[in-house]
Enzyme design. Structure first.
Site, PDB file in Angstrom:
ATOM      1  N   TYR A 152       0.827  -1.207   0.000  1.00 48.18           N
ATOM      2  CA  TYR A 152       0.000   0.000   0.000  1.00 48.18           C
ATOM      3  C   TYR A 152       0.866   1.265   0.000  1.00 48.18           C
ATOM      4  O   TYR A 152       0.624   2.203  -0.777  1.00 48.18           O
ATOM      5  CB  TYR A 152      -0.906  -0.031   1.230  1.00 48.18           C
ATOM      6  CG  TYR A 152      -1.892   1.107   1.329  1.00 48.18           C
ATOM      7  CD1 TYR A 152      -3.017   1.141   0.512  1.00 48.18           C
ATOM      8  CD2 TYR A 152      -1.728   2.124   2.265  1.00 48.18           C
ATOM      9  CE1 TYR A 152      -3.943   2.175   0.613  1.00 48.18           C
ATOM     10  CE2 TYR A 152      -2.633   3.150   2.377  1.00 48.18           C
ATOM     11  CZ  TYR A 152      -3.746   3.171   1.550  1.00 48.18           C
ATOM     12  OH  TYR A 152      -4.656   4.205   1.659  1.00 48.18           O
ATOM     13  N   ALA A 154       3.913   1.611  -1.043  1.00 50.65           N
ATOM     14  CA  ALA A 154       4.602   1.737  -2.332  1.00 50.65           C
ATOM     15  C   ALA A 154       3.688   2.343  -3.390  1.00 50.65           C
ATOM     16  O   ALA A 154       4.099   3.208  -4.177  1.00 50.65           O
ATOM     17  CB  ALA A 154       5.116   0.378  -2.791  1.00 50.65           C
TER      18      ALA A 154
END
Length: 245
Positions: A152, A154
């Protein structure tokens, strides 16, 4: 059918939480609002929320074919939006050592590739109009990180990079591209946390409270407005001092 004298705004992921609040705020701001959901039931809830001044569509952003179908429905029924709020996204939390390939790829496909699938086909109309407002929903975890959310975090960091790059590409056509990064917001997801976890997060914020979905919607409203015409490529942090970027 939308009133052709009103600007059309598309809000993805508008059936609940932050997306629903954004759709309601833009409706009050005078836009004809189209909200998307991943199911017919969700689209019908959006229809009920928006009444005659908006509408709901089914738009799944996690696949090329489903995204094309949803965008086609949008353009046929309502026309091209001049305001796009990319809010749709998912979480599949796990520590990286335990994270499956599906948990990783599903979040990337929905949150990051979905941004591409929705934004790209809607850009041409904005460029012809020489006006557009694109607001992408990031998260405080894009900057501060969060254990169990490498996938998430990233994607949210990628959204901010996408925002900065696209802003450079389309600024000369009167299109601004910005991001809003919410912090600890009172939603269904955070209400499921244990009370001690919630209080610990509140204690970390400078303002000593959770944010509301209306706090986030107000930030989006500003960036979508004519008043924000000289702001582009930026991330507006709405986190109550939880993290200073």
């Amino acid at each position: 059918m939308a009133d052709t004298d009103r600007r059309i705004a598309l809000v993805t992921g508008a059936s609940r939480g932050i997306g629903r609040a954004i759709a309601a705020r833009l409706l009050r701001d005078g836009y004809f609002v189209v909200g998307s959901a991943t199911s017919d039931d969700g689209a019908q809830r959006i229809d009920a929320d928006l009444g005659d001044l908006g509408g709901g569509i089914v738009l799944r952003v996690d696949g090329d074919e489903t995204a094309e179908q949803g965008i086609g429905d949008l353009l046929e029924r309502f026309g091209a939006p001049s305001v796009l709020v990319n809010n749709a996204g998912i979480t599949r939390d796990n520590l990286l050592m335990r994270m499956t390939g599906v948990q990783w790829s599903s979040v990337v496909e929905a949150n990051l590739s979905g941004l591409y699938r929705v934004t790209r086909p809607l850009l041409r109309a904005m460029m012809r109009q020489r006006f557009g407002r694109i607001v992408n929903l990031s998260s405080v975890v894009a900057r501060m990180g969060n254990p169990g959310q490498t996938n998430y975090a990233a994607t949210k960091a990628g959204i901010e990079g996408f925002t900065r790059a696209l802003a450079q590409e389309v600024g000369s056509r009167g299109i601004t591209v910005n991001a809003v990064a919410p912090g600890f917001i009172d939603t269904d997801m955070t209400r499921d946390l244990a009370e001690e976890q919630r209080q610990a997060m509140v204690d970390r914020t400078a303002v000593r409270r959770m944010g509301s979905v209306e706090d986030v919607a107000a930030a989006v409203s500003f960036l979508a407005s004519d008043s924000a015409g000289y702001i582009t490529g930026e991330t507006l942090h709405v986190n109550g001092g939880l993290y200073a970027a």
